[in-house]
Design an enzyme around this catalytic site. Structure first.
Site, short mmCIF file in Angstrom:
data_model
loop_
_atom_site.label_atom_id
_atom_site.label_comp_id
_atom_site.label_asym_id
_atom_site.label_seq_id
_atom_site.Cartn_x
_atom_site.Cartn_y
_atom_site.Cartn_z
N PRO A 82 0.83 -1.21 0.00
CA PRO A 82 0.00 0.00 0.00
C PRO A 82 0.87 1.25 0.00
O PRO A 82 1.79 1.37 0.80
CB PRO A 82 -0.78 -0.11 1.32
N THR A 160 -1.84 -0.73 9.60
CA THR A 160 -0.43 -0.33 9.68
C THR A 160 -0.18 0.28 11.06
O THR A 160 -0.85 1.24 11.44
CB THR A 160 -0.08 0.66 8.56
N HIS A 271 8.29 -0.21 6.89
CA HIS A 271 7.61 0.85 6.13
C HIS A 271 8.55 1.38 5.04
O HIS A 271 8.62 2.59 4.80
CB HIS A 271 7.20 1.98 7.08
N ASP A 302 7.77 -6.95 3.60
CA ASP A 302 8.16 -5.92 2.63
C ASP A 302 9.30 -5.11 3.20
O ASP A 302 9.65 -5.25 4.38
CB ASP A 302 6.98 -5.01 2.24
N GLY A 325 7.29 -2.11 -3.06
CA GLY A 325 6.77 -0.76 -2.85
C GLY A 325 7.24 0.20 -3.91
O GLY A 325 6.85 0.12 -5.09
C1 LIG Z 1 5.64 6.70 -1.54
C2 LIG Z 1 5.28 5.71 -0.47
C3 LIG Z 1 4.08 5.84 0.20
C4 LIG Z 1 3.73 4.91 1.18
N1 LIG Z 1 2.50 5.01 1.78
C5 LIG Z 1 2.11 4.06 2.66
C6 LIG Z 1 0.80 4.08 3.20
O1 LIG Z 1 0.01 4.97 2.90
N2 LIG Z 1 0.47 3.08 4.07
C7 LIG Z 1 1.34 2.08 4.42
O2 LIG Z 1 1.00 1.19 5.21
N3 LIG Z 1 2.58 2.03 3.89
C8 LIG Z 1 2.98 2.98 3.01
N4 LIG Z 1 4.23 2.91 2.46
C9 LIG Z 1 5.11 1.78 2.80
C10 LIG Z 1 4.88 0.58 1.86
O3 LIG Z 1 3.64 -0.01 2.09
C11 LIG Z 1 5.95 -0.49 2.05
O4 LIG Z 1 6.04 -0.81 3.42
C12 LIG Z 1 7.33 -0.07 1.53
O5 LIG Z 1 7.24 0.82 0.45
C13 LIG Z 1 8.12 -1.29 1.10
O6 LIG Z 1 9.45 -0.97 0.91
P1 LIG Z 1 10.12 -0.67 -0.53
O7 LIG Z 1 9.53 0.63 -1.00
O8 LIG Z 1 11.56 -0.56 -0.19
O9 LIG Z 1 9.79 -1.80 -1.45
C14 LIG Z 1 4.60 3.85 1.49
C15 LIG Z 1 5.82 3.75 0.81
C16 LIG Z 1 6.16 4.66 -0.15
C17 LIG Z 1 7.47 4.49 -0.87
#
Ligand SMILES: Cc1cc2nc3c(=O)[nH]c(=O)nc-3n(C[C@H](O)[C@H](O)[C@H](O)COP(=O)(O)O)c2cc1C
Length: 364
Positions: A82, A160, A271, A302, A325
């Site tokens: 997400p 989350t 995250h 993740d 992500g």
């Molecule tokens: C631009 C961005 C926005 C994100 N927004 C959320 C969110 O709204 N809710 C959430 O649970 N995690 C959020 N995340 C975390 C992702 O769900 C995930 O944990 C993470 O991106 C995984 O790591 P990676 O980007 O290195 O693959 C966000 C990540 C990014 C990069």
């Protein structure tokens, strides 16, 4: 001339191409990590230190990339994490991700702060959407939102829990990034220097937090989320009949308590290294948590996955399912839906050859 999408042969390619196209503010919002970004480096170093052992002379000619998740067969052992405000990467990004989820029957995490209404995303994702819930303020809005997701047909809710306060990401703060979007002189210059992105966003209309345009659904991204407790979780468990996943777990005792509290799965994650800079590398925490909760309890993962080989490493370390992500957003920024498909194929091919090279025919 080849399209930008055709130049994506790795997640690094997607990031490099996205960096050229995106305004600095948007690139740093997506790419940035907490604090001085040591947490992100620690996790990547831990991934890179892990090895996969080649095995030889086994018939690995017929390989299967599918994985089971909550009783359904996903065609890949990875899905879409997400992410808030995906449409900042390019107009229509949320629905590009939803179409991908529908085609591969993989979960598409739909953020509380998605840039497309949650009802529309699950429709386009053919039901393969999971709603990600943030608790904020006194929690009343979160419970309303969970009810709304239930009515929309969501079967899986992802709470989350690693954002009691919004992490400080200096690269994002320096650009004055905030939602809803506001455009001052600094942003104006940034957008003017990235006309391709700016014109496409202008044509599509300013991206916004699309789940909050109706009465009673307000969200302040900077509001404290610190009042969530184990009691909040238990109330959520009582009202949510479907699968309940808790995302953002890095501690063994927390993992055991969540199992005891009746959640259906936990997601080991930092995250995307966007919260506590000093958190342990999630890929190091994963095997400890797996051995504590036992082999049958669903554990997802993740953070920091950058290739199909990384997916195999996470599965070897104990994950039943994984999520990409920011790399997916970079692929979209670089090459639109074609870019996304190309990177997805890259991940699939990397995983498939890693399976063959390690003498396996599936991740199961
Ligand atoms: C631009 C961005 C926005 C994100 N927004 C959320 C969110 O709204 N809710 C959430 O649970 N995690 C959020 N995340 C975390 C992702 O769900 C995930 O944990 C993470 O991106 C995984 O790591 P990676 O980007 O290195 O693959 C966000 C990540 C990014 C990069």
């Amino acid at each position: 001339m080849l399209s930008a999408a055709a130049h994506i042969h790795s997640s690094d390619d997607a990031r490099r191409l996205a960096k050229r196209r995106l305004p600095w503010m948007v690139f740093d919002y997506i790419d940035g990590s907490a604090g001085g970004e040591a947490g992100a480096r620690r996790n990547r170093a831990a991934f890179e230190a892990l090895t996969l052992e080649p095995r030889i002379l086994r018939d690995v000619s017929s390989r299967n990339l599918s994985a089971d998740v909550f009783g359904t067969t996903a065609q890949r052992p990875f899905g879409i994490a997400p992410m808030g405000m995906c449409n900042l990467s390019a107009p229509g990004a949320d629905l590009m991700l939803a179409r991908l989820a529908a085609e591969f029957s993989v979960p598409h995490g739909v953020s509380t702060v998605a840039s497309t209404p949650l009802e529309r995303i699950i429709e386009v994702a053919g039901g393969h959407a999971w709603f990600q819930l943030y608790f904020s303020g006194d929690g009343a809005g979160a419970f309303k939102l969970a009810t709304r997701a239930k009515v929309a047909g969501y079967k899986t809710l992802v709470m989350t829990v690693d954002v009691p306060e919004v992490g400080r990401r200096p690269r994002e703060l320096r650009h004055g990034f905030k939602m809803p979007f506001s455009i001052g002189p600094r942003q104006f210059v940034d957008f003017a220097l990235h006309p391709r992105w700016s014109l496409s966003q202008l044509a599509a209309g300013k991206p916004d937090m699309a789940n909050f345009d109706m009465d009673g659904f307000d969200f302040d991204r900077t509001e404290s989320r610190a009042r969530a407790t184990w009691d909040t979780l238990s109330r959520l468990r009582d009202m949510w009949p479907g699968n309940l996943v808790v995302k953002g777990v890095l501690n063994v005792d927390d993992a055991l308590a969540l199992k005891g509290a009746g959640v259906d799965a936990i997601q080991v994650s930092s995250h995307g290294s966007r919260q506590l800079e000093s958190a342990p590398a999630p890929i190091d925490a994963l095997p400890l948590i797996r051995s504590a909760v036992g082999k049958d309890f669903p554990v997802f993962f993740d953070t920091g996955l950058r290739s199909g080989e990384d997916v195999l490493k996470a599965v070897r370390a104990g994950a039943d399912f994984t999520f990409f992500g920011r790399s997916l957003l970079f692929a979209i920024a670089a090459g639109g839906e074609e870019g996304l498909r190309n990177l997805w194929d890259v991940f699939s091919e990397e995983l498939s050859s890693a399976l063959a090279q390690t003498g396996r025919v599936s991740v199961k």
